[in-house]
Write a protein that holds these residues in place. Sequence first.
Motif, mmCIF file in Angstrom:
data_model
loop_
_atom_site.group_PDB
_atom_site.id
_atom_site.type_symbol
_atom_site.label_atom_id
_atom_site.label_comp_id
_atom_site.label_asym_id
_atom_site.label_seq_id
_atom_site.Cartn_x
_atom_site.Cartn_y
_atom_site.Cartn_z
ATOM 1 N N ASN A 107 -13.601 -0.909 8.321
ATOM 2 C CA ASN A 107 -14.200 0.381 8.706
ATOM 3 C C ASN A 107 -15.553 0.600 8.020
ATOM 4 O O ASN A 107 -16.478 1.164 8.600
ATOM 5 C CB ASN A 107 -13.273 1.554 8.344
ATOM 6 N N LYS A 293 -8.534 -9.402 10.237
ATOM 7 C CA LYS A 293 -7.215 -8.965 10.708
ATOM 8 C C LYS A 293 -6.397 -8.329 9.569
ATOM 9 O O LYS A 293 -5.591 -7.444 9.823
ATOM 10 C CB LYS A 293 -6.440 -10.133 11.328
ATOM 11 N N LYS A 296 -6.599 -4.828 9.415
ATOM 12 C CA LYS A 296 -6.154 -4.135 10.624
ATOM 13 C C LYS A 296 -4.638 -4.141 10.687
ATOM 14 O O LYS A 296 -4.046 -4.339 11.763
ATOM 15 C CB LYS A 296 -6.730 -4.843 11.845
#
Length: 467
Positions: A107, A293, A296
């Motif tokens: 982010n 990943k 996430k």
Amino acid sequence: MKSIVWLRNDLRLLDNPALWHACNASEEVVALYLITEDQWKSHGDAICKINFWLKNLSSLQNSLAELNIPLKILEAEVYKNCPEVISKYCKEKNISNVYLNLEYPINELNRDREVYKTIKENGIGVHTYHDQVIHEPGSLKTGAGNNFSVYSPFKRKWFELLKDEMLDLFPIPKQKNKTDEKSSDLSALIDKYDNPICSNWEIGEIKVQQNISKFLKSKGSSYKDDRNFPGMDGCSKISPYLNAGIISAKWCLVEAAKNNNGDLAEGDKGIVHWVSEILWREFYRHIIYNFPKVSKNKPFLDYTDKMVWSDNRVFFEAWKKGRTGIPIVDAGIREMLSTGWMHNRTRMIVAMFLSKNLLIDWRWGEEFFMNNLIDGDIASNNGGWQWSASTGTDAAPYFRIMNPMTQSERFDSEGKYIRTWIPELKNCPTKDIHLPPNPESYDYVDPIVDLKESRQNAIKAFENLKN
Ligand SMILES: Cc1cc2nc3c(=O)[nH]c(=O)nc-3n(C[C@H](O)[C@H](O)[C@H](O)COP(=O)(O)OP(=O)(O)OC[C@H]3O[C@@H](n4cnc5c(N)ncnc54)[C@H](O)[C@@H]3O)c2cc1C
């Protein structure tokens, strides 16, 4: 020429490349800090950590004032608004350049890419630096040209490519010309996030530098052994400061070398080991950058994504409250709830207990840690959790499950740590303290699971997954 330095997790004067370059290139400099409260909420950042950031920011504000650099606070609520808020400010104040040190979680990277694009479109210069690591993420490759996913070869390459100048510290900038901009008042924000935990942590760059120098001199040599015992004062407790950037990792390495005849890789075993822990931190920063990943909510080892984790909320609540009936696990959790920090040994024990003995999704534990740790850090927390759950890089093999009782007997043999955090067991004899036979008599609880049986279940679950 007027510039801004956009401060985030780099709340210091010394060895701050963005600040130093901004000051070096511009007549007037304003420091900017964006308040993104809704983003903090969605990231689950602990209140004690936010309070810690803000108090350190206030301390930095005083130091910046001596350099004639005002600290301006702007509201952005979420990262999505940052490009607009910054470019509007730049236009209003006629700013020519923006300086910032990069962050690596997904982010934050996306936010910075958007800010970069928008500011550039407005004809303003943007200058980015890497202050959290020595080798830029993506710059270390295996012989086959891949990114490292195992720590030891990563560390070897780290040393192989290290050049002396990479450890040069950026000095504290010289005083700037006065600007018309006034510093913002932080007191209302600090009050809003007031939290008693934070008052147990010293504030400010100078104090922390002194504490680390003292630690390295008095405890550096014994660190390799003492770091394992949660009841001992054997580690540095600098994680909150490193993560908020009150000191840089580079400064820590330079200080370590000063206490080890200029060497980082050889010499005093304790100090060399401490250096290797700072490099674990850097390793996990490379991992989140190279393998997005993992930020996430995905495991590093793809096959483990199919694991059917238990959703036993009763067990999860017991774990969260430090009421599992396994004293070393409960002591670890209660240490975190009381201080915002937990010893590394108990972080591993409680994480393995949750993800193996209770077979509860490691992501639940990862989130709970972020909600409570003053040193909560996306990269190290994710790395630690995935290591413990055997889903990550260089992870503990699934069949090597720490037995919390054996760990307790080995690393808290006298029960000092347990008695500190579980007052109910204060009078429990040492021979019983690792798993009291009659816990009710101490107003303590029965173990929520059988350690042997739950261990076997975890191994079976992982074997099924492999097959
Ligand atoms: C499940 C789990 C979750 C964790 N979550 C976090 C977290 O949110 N934030 C965080 O900073 N650390 C985390 N760690 C790593 C480690 O536990 C802490 O960094 C350490 O306990 C901090 O104490 P210290 O400053 O006294 O460390 P010291 O032992 O004095 O080490 C010095 C520094 O080296 C780094 N370091 C040490 N051990 C590790 C490690 N295993 N991984 C990465 N860096 C390390 C830290 O920056 C630490 O401050 C986690 C570990 C586990 C197993």
